[in-house]
Design an enzyme around this catalytic site. Structure first.
Site, PDB file in Angstrom:
ATOM      1  N   ASP A 139     -46.703 -30.618 -33.700  1.00  0.00           N
ATOM      2  CA  ASP A 139     -48.020 -30.845 -34.323  1.00  0.00           C
ATOM      3  C   ASP A 139     -47.787 -30.552 -35.980  1.00  0.00           C
ATOM      4  O   ASP A 139     -46.683 -30.371 -36.454  1.00  0.00           O
ATOM      5  CB  ASP A 139     -49.319 -30.318 -33.717  1.00  0.00           C
ATOM      6  CG  ASP A 139     -50.315 -31.317 -33.855  1.00  0.00           C
ATOM      7  OD1 ASP A 139     -50.661 -31.607 -34.784  1.00  0.00           O
ATOM      8  OD2 ASP A 139     -50.551 -31.982 -32.884  1.00  0.00           O
ATOM      9  N   SER A 156     -55.420 -38.244 -29.072  1.00  0.00           N
ATOM     10  CA  SER A 156     -54.885 -36.619 -29.418  1.00  0.00           C
ATOM     11  C   SER A 156     -55.486 -35.731 -28.556  1.00  0.00           C
ATOM     12  O   SER A 156     -55.029 -34.544 -27.990  1.00  0.00           O
ATOM     13  CB  SER A 156     -54.875 -36.218 -30.901  1.00  0.00           C
ATOM     14  OG  SER A 156     -53.851 -37.002 -31.560  1.00  0.00           O
ATOM     15  N   HIS A 200     -54.941 -30.793 -37.946  1.00  0.00           N
ATOM     16  CA  HIS A 200     -54.820 -31.370 -36.582  1.00  0.00           C
ATOM     17  C   HIS A 200     -54.328 -30.712 -35.619  1.00  0.00           C
ATOM     18  O   HIS A 200     -54.989 -30.230 -34.624  1.00  0.00           O
ATOM     19  CB  HIS A 200     -53.909 -32.567 -36.771  1.00  0.00           C
ATOM     20  CG  HIS A 200     -53.754 -33.665 -35.559  1.00  0.00           C
ATOM     21  ND1 HIS A 200     -52.923 -33.220 -34.377  1.00  0.00           N
ATOM     22  CD2 HIS A 200     -54.468 -34.494 -35.060  1.00  0.00           C
ATOM     23  CE1 HIS A 200     -53.166 -33.903 -33.363  1.00  0.00           C
ATOM     24  NE2 HIS A 200     -54.011 -34.967 -33.832  1.00  0.00           N
TER      25      HIS A 200
END
Length: 500
Positions: free
Chosen positions: A78, A305, A115
């Site tokens: 990620d 996600s 994120h």
């Protein structure tokens, strides 16, 4: 690549609706990867806490209630993980930083986008001060950073990350890596029989690692799944809109979730709208979407996600209960133990939401091994990338090249298949990191860093400014208290993600 979450950028992970950052709006960016995590106006107003998610996925009662994921390693490929309250350093491992920020010491390993930290919180948060607890707080989480503050990442960086996880999955014998979370996907629609990214994730699967991928956030009418979610072998996750309630009677498929008109369809659904997880203070999404903040430590986001992270945590719980289970078994139990989503498109297509107790109940039944065809890995990288490309001085990365140089896929596939793509910190002949666990960071354990060579990235007429990534293309790019400036790397497709 696209984050399939609540922001937009060169990579898209999961399903999220969010305004695209300037780079994405400009149409430059990372190689067809989506990070799917945050949704804005399309998300239910009422945020969903991780405690509520645990109830929604049937993990707070019965046999599942005692499971924490202890003894299971989860790899998070990620945007890195920030040292925020709620992520115990002892439970976090920093693998090699393969991102374009790895060459700046003040950015290395850290989540400048926000994120990865949100995904890490969903899986492994354990904040004794605020009570925020992830769905599998006992796991050992290995972060392999590939994305930058504006989302830039090429599919070859993700492939290198998967290769590294496969080769180093047993480095921690007490917490072997059994799950890979890919809350991202490329916009490519490659041929399944020769896709390089498909080959990489299939090799992980065959090595005993459950690979969980977000379906994408382009919408129910998009017509195809993100890559590698389109790979038949792995677990593909879409998002349910739970309407902010604990009842399942009002659940439906989140409108941002990709659906395919042919080929593979989504395997399971998981909660993915307005999910409350850890806030990465000062990150790109934090400063750009302040309305998504909830208190001082939490942030809400929507996307496939988030749904993928929920499912990765569920897989870890099952693996704690059944350490010898194969990826095929975990997938079968999750699919067959899932519960009906009763409304709209989900009901019509027969899509179902994960239920950990339901999966545990299925663990005593016989599982038939999957027999899908396998990718040769010899296809073109451009087919894996799709339309999203990393840009350097207005030149897109294309052809059989990685960020670091030439990458003939036939040569790579042979070495990846043999488990020799990495030798220490050298991947396919390119020095990307140090040679072992001798690096330093805030995490409990860290893979050493290295300086990338000063070579032409993908055009004979362009070179890095210098080996240290200083000068015009990197000046001013540092992680300050609240912002990242001097972005020269643009990203194309962290779109369809949003923070609300």
């Amino acid at each position: 690549m696209r984050r399939l979450s609540a922001w937009t950028a060169a990579v898209a992970l999961g399903a999220t609706s969010i305004a695209a950052p300037p780079a994405a709006a400009a149409g430059t960016g990372a190689a067809g990867t989506h990070w799917a995590s945050w949704l804005g106006s399309a998300v239910a107003d009422q945020p969903t806490t991780l405690r509520q998610v645990r109830t929604l996925i049937g993990a707070d009662t019965g046999a599942a209630a005692t499971l924490t994921g202890k003894g299971v390693g989860v790899a998070l490929i990620d945007t890195g993980v920030a040292p925020v309250s709620g992520l115990p350093a002892a439970q976090i491992v920093n693998g090699p930083d393969l991102s374009l920020e790895s060459q700046a010491a003040d950015l290395r390993y850290l989540d400048t986008f926000g994120h990865g930290t949100h995904m890490a919180g969903i899986i492994a948060a354990d904040d004794t001060t605020t009570g925020t607890k992830g769905l599998a707080p006992g796991v050992k989480l290995t972060s392999i950073k590939v994305g930058t503050a504006n989302g830039t990442v090429d599919v070859t960086q993700v492939i290198a990350a998967v290769d590294w996880v496969v080769q180093h999955r047993n480095d921690d014998s007490a917490n072997p890596i059994r799950v890979i979370n890919l809350s991202y996907g490329s916009g490519g629609t490659p041929d399944a029989w020769n896709d390089p990214l498909g080959f990489a994730v299939e090799k992980a699967w065959q090595a005993g690692i459950v690979v969980v991928a977000a379906a994408g956030n382009d919408g129910n009418d998009f017509g195809s799944l993100a890559n590698p979610a389109s790979d038949e072998w792995i677990i593909t996750v879409g998002a349910t809109d739970t309407r902010g309630t604990l009842a399942t009677s009002d659940d439906r498929l989140a409108s941002f979730t990709n659906l395919a008109t042919a080929g593979k369809q989504i395997n399971v659904l998981a909660p993915g709208t307005s999910i409350l997880s850890l806030r990465d203070t000062g990150s790109y999404v934090d400063t750009t979407y302040p309305s998504a903040r909830v208190g001082d430590t939490l942030f809400r986001g929507s996307g496939t996600s988030q749904a993928a992270a929920v499912t990765s945590a569920a897989a870890a719980l099952l693996l704690q209960a059944h350490p010898s289970a194969t990826p095929d078994q975990i997938k079968s139990w999750l699919v067959r133990g899932s519960t009906r989503v009763p409304n709209g498109v989900a009901a019509t297509l027969g899509l179902q939401g994960i239920n950990v107790n339901g999966a545990l109940a299925r663990s005593t039944t016989t599982t038939t091994a999957q027999v899908f065809s396998r990718s040769s890995g010899a296809g073109t990288l451009d087919n894996s990338r799709g339309s999203s490309r990393v840009m350097f001085d207005n030149t897109p990365l294309s052809g059989q090249r990685s960020v670091w140089g030439s990458l003939p896929t036939t040569t790579w596939a042979a070495r990846s298949g043999a488990g020799t793509a990495w030798a220490g910190g050298v991947w396919m002949g390119y020095r990307l990191a140090g040679d072992g666990w001798t690096g330093s960071s805030w995490a409990g354990r860290t893979w050493a860093a290295a300086t990338w060579s000063n070579s032409a990235p993908w055009s004979a007429s362009t070179t890095w400014s210098d080996p240290a990534w200083t000068g015009r293309r990197w000046t001013g790019r540092s992680w300050t208290t609240g912002s990242w400036s001097g972005r020269s790397w643009s990203s194309d497709d962290w779109s369809s993600a949003s923070w609300s």
